[in-house]
Write a protein that holds these residues in place. Structure first.
Motif, mmCIF file in Angstrom:
data_model
loop_
_atom_site.group_PDB
_atom_site.id
_atom_site.type_symbol
_atom_site.label_atom_id
_atom_site.label_comp_id
_atom_site.label_asym_id
_atom_site.label_seq_id
_atom_site.Cartn_x
_atom_site.Cartn_y
_atom_site.Cartn_z
ATOM 1 N N GLY A 29 0.807 -1.214 0.000
ATOM 2 C CA GLY A 29 0.000 0.000 0.000
ATOM 3 C C GLY A 29 0.838 1.260 0.000
ATOM 4 N N VAL A 30 0.184 2.403 0.245
ATOM 5 C CA VAL A 30 0.800 3.716 0.172
ATOM 6 C C VAL A 30 0.948 4.293 1.573
ATOM 7 N N LEU A 31 2.148 4.788 1.889
ATOM 8 C CA LEU A 31 2.414 5.430 3.169
ATOM 9 C C LEU A 31 2.417 6.940 2.955
ATOM 10 N N ALA A 32 1.455 7.625 3.555
ATOM 11 C CA ALA A 32 1.348 9.077 3.418
ATOM 12 C C ALA A 32 2.394 9.774 4.291
ATOM 13 N N GLU A 33 2.610 11.065 4.030
ATOM 14 C CA GLU A 33 3.605 11.825 4.788
ATOM 15 C C GLU A 33 3.279 11.887 6.274
ATOM 16 N N ASP A 34 1.970 11.811 6.621
ATOM 17 C CA ASP A 34 1.595 11.870 8.031
ATOM 18 C C ASP A 34 1.671 10.511 8.715
ATOM 19 N N GLY A 35 2.162 9.498 7.989
ATOM 20 C CA GLY A 35 2.313 8.173 8.564
ATOM 21 C C GLY A 35 1.129 7.257 8.361
ATOM 22 N N THR A 36 0.058 7.760 7.729
ATOM 23 C CA THR A 36 -1.122 6.936 7.470
ATOM 24 C C THR A 36 -0.819 5.915 6.384
ATOM 25 N N PHE A 37 -1.138 4.657 6.654
ATOM 26 C CA PHE A 37 -0.907 3.583 5.691
ATOM 27 C C PHE A 37 -2.232 3.178 5.065
ATOM 28 N N SER A 38 -2.321 3.264 3.725
ATOM 29 C CA SER A 38 -3.531 2.875 3.002
ATOM 30 C C SER A 38 -3.254 1.595 2.228
#
Length: 251
Positions: free
Chosen positions: A19-28
């Motif tokens: 998945g994708v790790l956003a800059e704020d640390g959220t993992f989708s």
């Protein structure tokens, strides 16, 4: 264990989930590794067909289930066909489309053509399958021949996520051009009054058409087998339907 992939996006493998790790640390999460079969179910677009008014309609969908080749060397994946379950799911889809005047168009890749053939079996009709390279091959979203096997050995999912985030990767047209090129193929089908044209393509193409017209990707789910988006004409108006919602398409 996290493994960052190349391609511009922070795309990682976290404990078997890709998945994708956003800059704020959220993992989708986008994909499980290895691929898991989509659970049996009815694609949402089949109910959307009856809930929205249209004079002509194109269902642009992913093929039925095929053997997993995710995160493998992708040489030869173009010849992958359907699993037995995939054929059965496509036949079941055909039974759901009874009552519609259906036309079939397909990427020339075997798993897409086999999906169309199985849908026709479910319909109980001997329908021809129009094979179109542009529906799911080179010349629309994907322009570089040999891309999958020789240029980019990570999943094409990464390339699509990059495109949807404004960071196109070698081998793929930028998102806006991808959508324009795919719609150039799809829109002429809408001249068929009262006809539902089933265009069977690939998840990488469907995802970009959804993302480029509706703006819903990246998201926490990917395009499942037989999942898709509707492109419809009502009078002179063209619109797309995704998960029950209409979105005008102005070109």
């Amino acid at each position: 264990m996290e493994k960052t992939s190349s391609g511009g996006l922070n795309v990682i493998d976290r404990d078997g989930v890709y998945g994708v790790l956003a800059e704020d640390g959220t993992f989708s999460p986008v994909y499980r590794v290895p691929e898991e079969a989509s659970p049996p179910g009815t694609p949402r677009w089949t109910s959307d067909l009856g809930e929205h008014v249209w004079d002509s309609c194109v269902a642009f969908v992913r093929h039925a289930e095929r053997p997993a080749h995710f995160l493998r060397d992708s040489d030869g994946i173009g010849v992958t066909d359907l699993t037995d379950r995939g054929r059965e799911d496509a036949r079941r889809l055909g039974t759901l489309l009874k009552g519609y005047d259906v036309s079939l168009s397909s990427s020339p890749v075997p798993r897409c053509v086999s999906t169309c053939v199985s849908v026709a079996e479910g319909l109980g009709r001997d329908l021809p399958v129009e094979r179109r390279e542009e529906v799911g091959g080179y010349g629309t979203a994907l322009y570089l021949d040999g891309y999958a096997g020789h240029v980019y050995r990570e999943p094409g999912t990464t390339a699509v996520l990059g495109n949807l985030s404004g960071r196109p990767i070698e081998g793929w047209h930028p998102l806006e051009e991808c959508v324009r090129r795919m719609m150039d193929v799809i829109l002429p089908f809408l001249s068929r009054e009262g006809v539902l044209t089933l265009c069977v393509s690939h998840d990488l193409f469907v995802a970009q058409l959804v993302g480029g017209t509706v703006g819903r990707f990246p998201s926490d789910r990917w395009i499942s087998y037989l999942d898709g988006i509707l492109v419809c004409r009502r009078g002179k108006e063209t619109y797309v339907v995704w998960e029950g919602e209409e979105h005008p398409y102005a070109g």
